[in-house]
Design a protein around this motif. Structure first.
Motif, PDB file in Angstrom:
ATOM      1  N   LYS A   1      -4.271   0.461   0.376  1.00  0.00           N
ATOM      2  CA  LYS A   1      -3.421   1.380  -0.380  1.00  0.00           C
ATOM      3  C   LYS A   1      -1.978   1.301   0.108  1.00  0.00           C
ATOM      4  CE  LYS A   1      -3.001   6.294  -1.552  1.00  0.00           C
ATOM      5  NZ  LYS A   1      -3.585   7.655  -1.340  1.00  0.00           N
ATOM      6  N   TYR A   2      -1.805   1.222   1.433  1.00  0.00           N
ATOM      7  CA  TYR A   2      -0.455   1.184   1.984  1.00  0.00           C
ATOM      8  C   TYR A   2       0.246  -0.136   1.647  1.00  0.00           C
ATOM      9  CZ  TYR A   2       3.390   1.423   5.311  1.00  0.00           C
ATOM     10  OH  TYR A   2       4.633   1.423   5.871  1.00  0.00           O
ATOM     11  N   VAL A   3      -0.458  -1.262   1.839  1.00  0.00           N
ATOM     12  CA  VAL A   3       0.145  -2.564   1.541  1.00  0.00           C
ATOM     13  C   VAL A   3       0.463  -2.684   0.053  1.00  0.00           C
ATOM     14  CG1 VAL A   3      -0.252  -5.064   1.545  1.00  0.00           C
ATOM     15  CG2 VAL A   3      -0.946  -3.701   3.512  1.00  0.00           C
ATOM     16  N   ASN A   4      -0.419  -2.156  -0.766  1.00  0.00           N
ATOM     17  CA  ASN A   4      -0.172  -2.190  -2.217  1.00  0.00           C
ATOM     18  C   ASN A   4       1.057  -1.360  -2.595  1.00  0.00           C
ATOM     19  OD1 ASN A   4      -1.150  -3.080  -4.893  1.00  0.00           O
ATOM     20  ND2 ASN A   4      -1.429  -0.888  -5.248  1.00  0.00           N
ATOM     21  N   LEU A   5       1.323  -0.325  -1.799  1.00  0.00           N
ATOM     22  CA  LEU A   5       2.478   0.532  -2.059  1.00  0.00           C
ATOM     23  C   LEU A   5       3.790  -0.164  -1.681  1.00  0.00           C
ATOM     24  CD1 LEU A   5       3.562   3.403  -2.816  1.00  0.00           C
ATOM     25  CD2 LEU A   5       3.304   3.987  -0.388  1.00  0.00           C
ATOM     26  N   ILE A   6       3.793  -0.830  -0.493  1.00  0.00           N
ATOM     27  CA  ILE A   6       5.056  -1.396  -0.003  1.00  0.00           C
ATOM     28  C   ILE A   6       5.262  -2.842  -0.442  1.00  0.00           C
ATOM     29  CG2 ILE A   6       5.075   0.125   2.007  1.00  0.00           C
ATOM     30  CD1 ILE A   6       4.118  -2.222   3.698  1.00  0.00           C
ATOM     31  N   ALA A   7       4.166  -3.558  -0.737  1.00  0.00           N
ATOM     32  CA  ALA A   7       4.298  -4.961  -1.144  1.00  0.00           C
ATOM     33  C   ALA A   7       3.151  -5.320  -2.084  1.00  0.00           C
ATOM     34  CB  ALA A   7       4.287  -5.884   0.084  1.00  0.00           C
ATOM     35  N   PRO A   8       3.231  -4.894  -3.336  1.00  0.00           N
ATOM     36  CA  PRO A   8       2.121  -5.124  -4.279  1.00  0.00           C
ATOM     37  C   PRO A   8       1.735  -6.593  -4.418  1.00  0.00           C
ATOM     38  CG  PRO A   8       3.756  -3.636  -5.209  1.00  0.00           C
ATOM     39  CD  PRO A   8       4.356  -4.177  -3.956  1.00  0.00           C
ATOM     40  N   ASP A   9       2.710  -7.495  -4.274  1.00  0.00           N
ATOM     41  CA  ASP A   9       2.406  -8.914  -4.418  1.00  0.00           C
ATOM     42  C   ASP A   9       1.655  -9.481  -3.220  1.00  0.00           C
ATOM     43  OD1 ASP A   9       4.791  -8.350  -2.996  1.00  0.00           O
ATOM     44  OD2 ASP A   9       5.327 -10.477  -3.045  1.00  0.00           O
ATOM     45  N   ARG A  10       1.525  -8.691  -2.122  1.00  0.00           N
ATOM     46  CA  ARG A  10       0.841  -9.160  -0.913  1.00  0.00           C
ATOM     47  C   ARG A  10      -0.468  -8.419  -0.669  1.00  0.00           C
ATOM     48  NH1 ARG A  10       1.568 -13.449   1.101  1.00  0.00           N
ATOM     49  NH2 ARG A  10       1.705 -12.902   3.293  1.00  0.00           N
ATOM     50  N   SER A  11      -0.921  -7.637  -1.636  1.00  0.00           N
ATOM     51  CA  SER A  11      -2.107  -6.803  -1.433  1.00  0.00           C
ATOM     52  C   SER A  11      -3.365  -7.636  -1.164  1.00  0.00           C
ATOM     53  CB  SER A  11      -2.332  -5.897  -2.643  1.00  0.00           C
ATOM     54  OG  SER A  11      -2.469  -6.673  -3.826  1.00  0.00           O
ATOM     55  N   SER A  12      -3.380  -8.896  -1.599  1.00  0.00           N
ATOM     56  CA  SER A  12      -4.579  -9.728  -1.425  1.00  0.00           C
ATOM     57  C   SER A  12      -4.806 -10.164   0.015  1.00  0.00           C
ATOM     58  CB  SER A  12      -4.476 -10.979  -2.313  1.00  0.00           C
ATOM     59  OG  SER A  12      -3.341 -11.752  -1.963  1.00  0.00           O
ATOM     60  N   ILE A  13      -3.811  -9.974   0.895  1.00  0.00           N
ATOM     61  CA  ILE A  13      -3.984 -10.419   2.293  1.00  0.00           C
ATOM     62  C   ILE A  13      -4.909  -9.486   3.070  1.00  0.00           C
ATOM     63  CG2 ILE A  13      -1.695 -11.484   2.305  1.00  0.00           C
ATOM     64  CD1 ILE A  13      -0.742  -9.197   4.077  1.00  0.00           C
ATOM     65  N   VAL A  14      -5.139  -8.282   2.568  1.00  0.00           N
ATOM     66  CA  VAL A  14      -6.039  -7.343   3.250  1.00  0.00           C
ATOM     67  C   VAL A  14      -7.473  -7.694   2.892  1.00  0.00           C
ATOM     68  CG1 VAL A  14      -6.586  -4.929   3.670  1.00  0.00           C
ATOM     69  CG2 VAL A  14      -4.252  -5.574   3.046  1.00  0.00           C
ATOM     70  N   GLN A  15      -8.279  -7.978   3.916  1.00  0.00           N
ATOM     71  CA  GLN A  15      -9.647  -8.435   3.689  1.00  0.00           C
ATOM     72  C   GLN A  15     -10.630  -7.614   4.514  1.00  0.00           C
ATOM     73  OE1 GLN A  15      -9.857 -12.708   4.289  1.00  0.00           O
ATOM     74  NE2 GLN A  15      -7.773 -12.977   3.491  1.00  0.00           N
ATOM     75  N   LEU A  16     -11.739  -7.253   3.887  1.00  0.00           N
ATOM     76  CA  LEU A  16     -12.796  -6.505   4.569  1.00  0.00           C
ATOM     77  C   LEU A  16     -13.738  -7.490   5.255  1.00  0.00           C
ATOM     78  CD1 LEU A  16     -14.213  -3.821   5.174  1.00  0.00           C
ATOM     79  CD2 LEU A  16     -15.458  -4.083   3.017  1.00  0.00           C
TER      80      LEU A  16
END
Length: 540
Positions: free
Chosen positions: A263-278
């Motif tokens: 949620k935080y990464v999508n807020l500050i850098a929507p184009d980089r949201s895919s780097i967060v991985q579970l």
């Protein structure tokens, strides 16, 4: 440079590791129920004035009183005090800071007794966590930190980060912030604001202003001491401070924290949201990324680096001392001076990494190998300044003394991270005698029977040392497979590099740890001692 963030979420603590080119450069451990963290704001009460120290001891609810020095009141304390008095006297109506007329700055050389009195209520912020026997250190100069800016009430200035190099960008940001800044608020423009549009900056400014109003509202409803603003989680805080476009991946092993980070990464850098991985593999996340091994090799008293050289790190209450040794170098230079320079340069690289890794602060004294040539000493000094330039903590480096000592002061706001790499024997618990290693598998089988028959557990996972895991699973009909067939239950055995050789731990199907230490395991030696003492008493 490839940057990765690895987040290991455990029931009692969260560990955050920063890797650069797969090398561990920063490690932070955070208790999940931490209190009095840097950035938290409390409604507190002055307990005692200390004119000799020009400071006050303040009750924030911690077991030891917090420390507030006169210089930490801030130059705008008179305006702050007037505003807070209005807010606490009339708790139903919140005063408007932009409509207030600011008072003159207080005297820098004034006395604490001139501005504070025992029993006075203050809104204070933690600037240094409790360390050793000391309570938290406080300030009344409140700051609210965002990704692009820092909001400071009771001021009227705009400052721009020195890391923004171009004067055109500095002028653009200053003009832009001036057009949206509310009256009576100072703003520090952070490096990450470079190139950002007015809509992004204005959105964050409004968010920070709302945080300020909510904090004042909580103070009006609270009874001192009370927490009125809690800094966002350390994980999000780390992201906020270090996130940059070079981040390749962020791995986290907990679904809730994964959702929070996404949620935080999508807020500050929507184009980089895919780097967060579970991360969902059964192998512990720190083992998978090779972090456990790096922790074991980097946090001891002695740390080795290239070609057999090593450093020794000692900690005291007042300072940290680091000694550089050449050891048995396999590729030593022909002459002693060149060899000393080469070892010192490589030691400087490792020391800079260790300061970040352990978050060492205060005074650091480094005893380098003596070098006769002044140009070599100057080269080492410049090299240390260069590699420390990436360290985000404020620091100051002094040139080498004639005795080959280098002094560094580094900002310390949290206790240094001190991980004990020596392992207590898990079999004897410090008694000095262990059960036969050959019988360890019998012990594991007993624990499995207890889990299945007494606790009615199924689907649990037992973690053991990798050597033990390999032994249990060797062969076509392995010991592990035979245990599963004999118990008729589903369970797993997994390797965990953080465990000692004869150590184990068990998590249930939901990931909660099951305590299987029996009283006889821990207290048998104490029982024997008591029995012997009793027998001696009977004989007497």
């Amino acid at each position: 440079m490839k940057s990765e963030l690895i987040v290991d979420v455990q029931p009692k603590e969260v560990s955050i590791a920063l890797l650069e080119d797969s090398r561990l450069v920063s490690l932070q451990k955070e208790s999940r129920n931490i209190a009095y963290a840097v950035g938290d704001i409390y409604l507190a009460k002055v307990k005692k004035l200390m004119p000799g120290l020009n400071a006050a001891f303040v009750n924030v609810g911690y077991e030891k009183d917090a420390f507030l020095h006169y210089l930490d009141l801030g130059s705008s304390f008179a305006s702050y005090s007037t505003f807070l008095k209005q807010a606490l006297d009339d708790r139903k109506h919140q005063p408007s800071l932009p409509k207030m007329k600011l008072k003159p700055d207080i005297d820098k050389h004034g006395q604490i007794t001139d501005v504070l009195q025992p029993g006075q209520e203050l809104m204070v912020q933690i600037v240094k966590e409790p360390i050793s026997s000391k309570g938290p250190r406080l300030t009344t100069e409140i700051t609210l930190t965002g990704r692009y800016m820092v909001l400071i009430p009771f001021g009227d200035k705009i400052s721009v980060s020195q890391k923004i190099k171009t004067s055109e960008e500095k002028i653009r940001l200053r003009r832009l912030i001036e057009s949206i800044r509310p009256k009576n608020f100072s703003i520090i423009i952070r490096t990450s604001a470079e190139g950002k549009r007015v809509t992004e900056l204005n959105h964050e400014l409004r968010t920070l202003l709302q945080c300020w109003e909510d904090t004042v509202a909580r103070a009006q409803c609270a009874t001192a001491p009370a927490l009125i603003f809690e800094e966002e989680s350390r994980i999000v805080g780390v992201l906020r401070d270090i996130f940059n476009p070079d981040f390749e991946s962020i791995h986290v092993n907990d679904p809730d924290v994964y959702s929070q980070i996404s949620k935080y990464v999508n807020l500050i850098a929507p184009d980089r949201s895919s780097i967060v991985q579970l991360y969902q593999k059964p192998e512990p996340i720190f083992d998978h990324f090779g972090i456990t091994r790096q922790i074991k090799s980097s946090f001891g008293k002695t740390v080795s680096f290239k070609s057999g050289a090593y450093i020794i790190i000692e900690h005291t209450e007042a300072l940290h001392v680091i000694d550089v040794n050449s050891g048995n170098r396999s590729k030593a230079a022909a002459d002693q001076e060149t060899n000393a320079l080469e070892v010192n340069m490589r030691a400087a690289d490792e020391i800079a990494r260790q300061l970040r890794l352990r978050d060492m602060g205060g005074i650091i004294v480094i005893d380098f190998i003596d070098m006769a040539k002044s140009e070599h000493r100057q080269k080492l000094y410049e090299h240390m300044r260069e590699i420390m330039a990436t360290d985000r903590a404020r620091h100051n480096i002094l040139p080498l003394s004639k005795f080959g000592l280098m002094q560094i002061t580094r900002q310390r706001v949290r206790p240094a991270l001190d991980i004990t790499t020596a392992e207590e024997c898990p079999s004897c618990f410090g008694k000095g005698k262990v059960q036969p290693s050959l019988l360890f598998t019998d012990l594991l089988r007993e624990k499995i029977d207890y889990l299945v028959d007494e606790l009615k557990q199924t689907g649990f996972t037992m973690y053991v040392h990798p050597f033990v895991d390999a032994y249990l699973k060797k062969g076509l009909i392995s010991t592990f497979r035979r245990w599963r067939m004999e118990t008729g239950k589903k369970f797993n055995v997994r390797p965990d590099q953080s465990l000692a050789y004869l150590q184990y731990r068990v998590l249930d199907a939901k990931g909660n740890e099951i305590d299987l230490k029996e009283e006889k395991d821990i207290d048998s030696s104490a029982t024997k001692s008591k029995s012997k003492a009793k027998n001696r008493g009977n004989e007497d």
